[in-house]
Design a protein around this motif. Structure first.
Motif, short mmCIF file in Angstrom:
data_model
loop_
_atom_site.label_atom_id
_atom_site.label_comp_id
_atom_site.label_asym_id
_atom_site.label_seq_id
_atom_site.Cartn_x
_atom_site.Cartn_y
_atom_site.Cartn_z
N GLU A 1 0.85 -1.19 0.00
CA GLU A 1 0.00 0.00 0.00
C GLU A 1 0.89 1.24 0.00
O GLU A 1 1.73 1.41 0.88
N PRO A 2 0.73 2.10 -0.99
CA PRO A 2 1.60 3.28 -1.05
C PRO A 2 1.29 4.25 0.09
O PRO A 2 0.13 4.47 0.43
N GLY A 3 2.34 4.80 0.68
CA GLY A 3 2.13 5.79 1.72
C GLY A 3 1.62 7.09 1.12
O GLY A 3 2.13 7.55 0.09
N CYS A 4 0.60 7.65 1.72
CA CYS A 4 0.09 8.94 1.24
C CYS A 4 -0.34 9.79 2.43
O CYS A 4 -0.69 9.27 3.49
N SER A 5 -0.30 11.08 2.23
CA SER A 5 -0.72 12.03 3.26
C SER A 5 -1.63 13.05 2.61
O SER A 5 -1.50 13.34 1.42
N TRP A 6 -2.55 13.60 3.40
CA TRP A 6 -3.47 14.58 2.84
C TRP A 6 -3.75 15.69 3.86
O TRP A 6 -3.60 15.51 5.06
N VAL A 7 -4.13 16.83 3.32
CA VAL A 7 -4.40 18.00 4.15
C VAL A 7 -5.54 18.78 3.50
O VAL A 7 -5.65 18.84 2.27
N GLU A 8 -6.40 19.36 4.34
CA GLU A 8 -7.54 20.13 3.84
C GLU A 8 -7.18 21.61 3.85
O GLU A 8 -6.83 22.18 4.88
N VAL A 9 -7.25 22.23 2.68
CA VAL A 9 -6.99 23.66 2.54
C VAL A 9 -8.10 24.29 1.71
O VAL A 9 -8.38 23.83 0.60
N GLU A 10 -8.74 25.29 2.26
CA GLU A 10 -9.84 26.00 1.57
C GLU A 10 -10.90 25.03 1.06
O GLU A 10 -11.31 25.06 -0.10
N LYS B 1 -10.81 22.01 0.30
CA LYS B 1 -10.39 21.02 -0.68
C LYS B 1 -9.31 20.15 -0.08
O LYS B 1 -8.40 20.64 0.58
N VAL B 2 -9.43 18.84 -0.29
CA VAL B 2 -8.45 17.90 0.24
C VAL B 2 -7.33 17.70 -0.78
O VAL B 2 -7.58 17.35 -1.94
N HIS B 3 -6.08 17.93 -0.37
CA HIS B 3 -4.91 17.78 -1.22
C HIS B 3 -4.13 16.54 -0.78
O HIS B 3 -3.77 16.42 0.40
N VAL B 4 -3.89 15.62 -1.71
CA VAL B 4 -3.23 14.36 -1.41
C VAL B 4 -1.82 14.36 -1.99
O VAL B 4 -1.60 14.80 -3.13
N PHE B 5 -0.85 13.86 -1.20
CA PHE B 5 0.54 13.77 -1.63
C PHE B 5 1.03 12.34 -1.45
O PHE B 5 0.74 11.70 -0.44
N LEU B 6 1.79 11.85 -2.44
CA LEU B 6 2.42 10.54 -2.37
C LEU B 6 3.91 10.71 -2.11
O LEU B 6 4.44 11.83 -2.18
N VAL B 7 4.59 9.61 -1.80
CA VAL B 7 6.04 9.65 -1.63
C VAL B 7 6.67 10.05 -2.96
O VAL B 7 6.29 9.54 -4.03
N ASP B 8 7.64 10.98 -2.90
CA ASP B 8 8.34 11.43 -4.10
C ASP B 8 7.34 11.94 -5.15
O ASP B 8 7.45 11.64 -6.35
N LYS C 1 5.95 15.08 4.84
CA LYS C 1 6.71 16.33 4.76
C LYS C 1 6.12 17.23 3.68
O LYS C 1 6.00 18.46 3.86
N LEU C 2 5.77 16.64 2.54
CA LEU C 2 5.20 17.42 1.45
C LEU C 2 3.87 18.05 1.85
O LEU C 2 3.60 19.22 1.55
N ALA C 3 3.03 17.26 2.54
CA ALA C 3 1.71 17.77 2.95
C ALA C 3 1.85 18.90 3.96
O ALA C 3 1.15 19.92 3.89
#
Length: 761
Positions: A626-635, A637-644, A696-698
């Motif tokens: 399962e790929p690691g992913c992180s997400w954050v809600e801004v305005e 809208k949910v923004h999702v980031f993957l590794v690299d 870190k990206l999120a």
């Protein structure tokens, strides 16, 4: 002038003077007191209507002592004087005395004005429930009086109807009194009073009547079984059903559905199966009226006993189905986590009601399909269904899964606007939502202001505190729960053990684990053992953890080995970790986490060939990580980031921002921990890999886009890596903001170079 005429003239004069005392003011009271003093001075002894007027004036002037003194001088107070004094106490706020007077007044002289005075007292003192009760009593008594006046009170049918009226108003004392006065009781008489007791949860009184009946009426016995099931008195329900069978009382669809429901609720699978067999053997050609409710109950039984495929066979063979049938099988699939089949049934349903939508929305949320759950909630509204509190609870749970705080806040606002904010189910869902979105303070405020709390509320708040690292507060809340008279259940102890695990409370975890069975008779399950093993392994107590595993009354499952493996990885216990990983892979050969943890264990120890072999085994068996992913809600809208990540439209700006931020962090002492790069590559490449972790990206994106000073809340599907955990401590110092990260296990609150977990995670 004759004496009697003179007295009448004086009395009328005093009456006219007292009339001037209305409306009631301080001056009115003074005038009434002057008139009363004049009577006493001239030896005039007021009676009847004059005393009533004086009592009325004193009472409405809040001078209840004067009013009661006069009332006590009346040998046989009539309804007017009683009403005046009762109203006086009601207006003064002394409802207890007013109620005492109400109860002491004979039923035969009460009138509507008297009842209204008592209703006014309850209403003015914000006791609307009792006001409604008194209003019901008044209406029932008026109807009863009408029956007596018309001379129809000798007919059993009329008296049965009157008993039914009292029963429907919840006035069982009056209903029973009238029932006992019926000379010729028929079947309806007995049925009405028995079902009345059952509906008001007075089962012992109902059973006493049933046992005393000369004729064994099936309707009364059915009512008793249904009542026992409703009140969770399952043993008595089963005994009653068996007695029906042995006494030869006709068993109909009502008795069958009640006893099958009893088996479903109590988990009595084998008994339920026996009842099913008996139905098949004795009902060769059942009517639709018989088979439909019985089959619906059987579907629920098999679904609750994890036999969904059996339930499906019954459903497929039913000649006629209704909305209950469809909802029952839908609930079965959803509760079993078989969401694809649940979706199929939902799409095929010929009609839907509120329960249908509630089941599907909640099921999607509980099985990790939060986004789909929210879409379905909106679809429900678009199709003309007004969501109830249960539908809101499901939608709020979807926000918990997604970490969608703003969506959750909007749903909370809608609940308030619709007047549903006092709902227990919605309130419990909100506690969890705010906690899982990183705002545990809002959870606590909601918990403290909820009008009613049940065990789910307490469990949710204890879990919230534990997830956020407030282990001591979680244990203190547990003690408050006990003081409030709420009995803990197995879920309570799971949350307590988890709180101990997150806070490193080893001694406390042992105490509460032993308390389960010793004091509350709750046998620890595998999940409780896994929590205890987790606490011990996090503390590095592997010998004790191994003793716990050896003492388990059943074979340890995946959860236990996973807890042991995680502890071994934290403390670098490679040999024991490999044993745990191998057992875990045997139990769950298609679970990616087992292979990844094993590979990581080898990599941490520098055994790169073994790490590569573990990953090869994973590929050979067709298991995908399962790929690691992180997400954050801004305005909103949910923004999702993957590794690299290279996909997000602003990811290059994020990398640039991190490149500027990291040097400032290093000046404060941050050193990238390259041991968390589990690949055999050069050191400079390892540092670059670390900078591209999804969390870190999120976090960097949120720091760029959120208003200055706003708290950053990021969510990750896997456990946060050690280097990211360390980096966020320095990052919080550099930017001067709180950073909250929810990973697969718990919450981390980073403030001013510190983490709420105390580096114990």
């Amino acid at each position: 002038m004759k004496g009697s005429d003179f007295i009448r003239t004086v009395a009328n004069r005093y009456a006219s003077q007292l009339q001037l005392c209305y409306p009631q003011t301080l001056a009115s009271f003074s005038l009434a007191k002057t008139i009363h003093s004049h009577m006493i001075t001239f030896g005039f002894h007021p009676r009847g209507h004059l005393l009533n007027r004086l009592i009325d004036v004193y009472g409405k002037s809040s001078k209840t002592i004067y009013a009661h003194h006069l009332f006590d001088q009346i040998p046989e107070p009539d309804i007017a004087s009683r009403t005046s004094l009762l109203l006086a106490y009601s207006l003064s706020g002394d409802v207890k005395t007013a109620q005492k007077m109400f109860e002491e007044t004979p039923l035969s002289i009460r009138d509507s004005v008297f009842y209204n005075a008592m209703i006014t007292g309850y209403s003015r003192n914000e006791d609307g429930g009792l006001a409604r009760v008194v209003n019901k009593v008044m209406q029932c008594k008026q109807l009863h009086g009408l029956v007596l006046k018309t001379g129809t009170g000798f007919f059993t049918s009329v008296l049965n109807a009157l008993v039914s009226v009292y029963v429907n108003c919840g006035l069982m004392f009056e209903a029973r009194k009238l029932f006992d006065e019926i000379d010729t009781k028929d079947e309806l008489s007995w049925t009405t009073i028995v079902t009345g007791y059952v509906r008001n949860d007075e089962l012992d009184a109902a059973r006493e009547l049933v046992d005393g009946m000369s004729e064994k009426l099936a309707v009364a016995w059915n009512a008793m079984i249904s009542g026992y099931v409703h009140c969770n008195r399952y043993d008595e329900a089963v005994d009653m059903f068996r007695n029906m069978y042995f006494m030869g009382i006709k068993i109909d669809e009502f008795a069958y559905t009640s006893v099958i429901s009893c088996c479903a609720n109590a988990g009595l699978f084998h008994l339920g199966k026996q009842v099913h067999c008996y139905v098949l053997r004795t009902e060769a050609k059942p009517t639709v009226d018989f088979s439909l409710p019985v089959n619906n109950a059987l579907i629920t039984l098999y679904c609750k006993c994890d036999k969904v495929d059996w339930a499906r066979r019954i459903f497929d063979n039913m000649p006629v189905r209704d909305i209950v049938s469809w909802n029952a099988i839908l609930s079965g699939y959803v509760n079993a986590g078989r969401i694809d089949e649940g979706r199929f049934f939902f799409s095929q349903m010929p009609e839907r009601n509120h329960l249908t939508w509630n089941v599907m929305i909640s099921g999607l949320a509980q099985n990790g399909f939060g986004e789909e759950g929210l879409k379905l909630f909106n679809q429900m509204k678009s199709e003309g269904f007004q969501p109830c509190d249960y539908a809101f609870a499901g939608a709020i749970s979807s926000c918990s899964t997604l970490g969608a705080l703003e969506n959750g806040r909007q749903l909370h606002a809608q609940l308030v606007r619709l007047g549903l904010d006092s709902s227990l189910s919605a309130g419990n869902a909100l506690i969890t939502m705010y906690a899982r979105c990183g705002v545990v303070e809002a959870s606590n405020l909601l918990f403290l202001t909820m009008p009613y709390l049940d065990s789910v509320s307490w469990n949710a708040m204890i879990a919230a505190l534990g997830q956020h690292g407030h282990g001591i507060q979680a244990l203190e809340l547990f003690e408050q729960m006990l003081e409030a008279g709420i009995s803990p259940d197995r879920i309570t102890f799971l949350t307590i053990l988890s709180a101990c695990s997150h806070a490193g409370l080893v001694k406390e975890s042992r105490y509460y684990f032993n308390l389960m069975d010793r004091l509350y008779g709750i046998t620890p399950g595998e999940d409780h053992y896994a929590r205890l093993v987790d606490v011990l392994c996090r503390a590095g107590k592997f010998l004790e953890a191994n003793d716990v595993i050896s003492s388990m009354p059943f074979e340890p499952g995946a959860a236990v080995w996973e807890a042991l493996l995680a502890g071994c990885r934290t403390h670098g216990n490679v040999d024991l970790g490999i044993q745990a990983a191998e057992r875990l892979i045997e139990l769950m050969p298609h679970h990616d986490g087992s292979y990844v943890l094993l590979s990581n264990m080898y990599a941490t120890a520098g055994r790169w060939n073994d790490a590569a072999n573990a990953r090869k085994l994973m590929r050979d068996r067709g298991v995908r990580k399962e790929p690691g992913c992180s997400w954050v809600e801004v305005e909103n809208k949910v923004h999702v980031f993957l590794v690299d990540d290279t996909v997000h439209p602003e990811v290059q700006a994020v990398y640039s921002y991190l490149n500027k931020l990291v040097p400032e962090m290093k000046r404060l002492g941050y050193v990238p921990d390259t041991k968390f790069v589990l690949h055999d590559i050069e050191s400079d490449q390892k540092e670059r890999v670390l900078s591209a972790h999804s969390e870190k990206l999120a976090v960097a994106f949120a720091l760029m886009r959120l208003p200055r000073g706003a708290t950053v809340r990021v969510f990750k599907n896997l456990r946060i890596c050690g280097d990211c955990h360390n980096a966020f401590k320095f990052m919080s110092k550099v930017v001067g903001r709180e950073i909250v990260v929810r990973d697969a296990k718990r919450f981390h609150h980073f403030r001013d170079s510190q983490c709420s977990c105390g580096d114990y995670w």
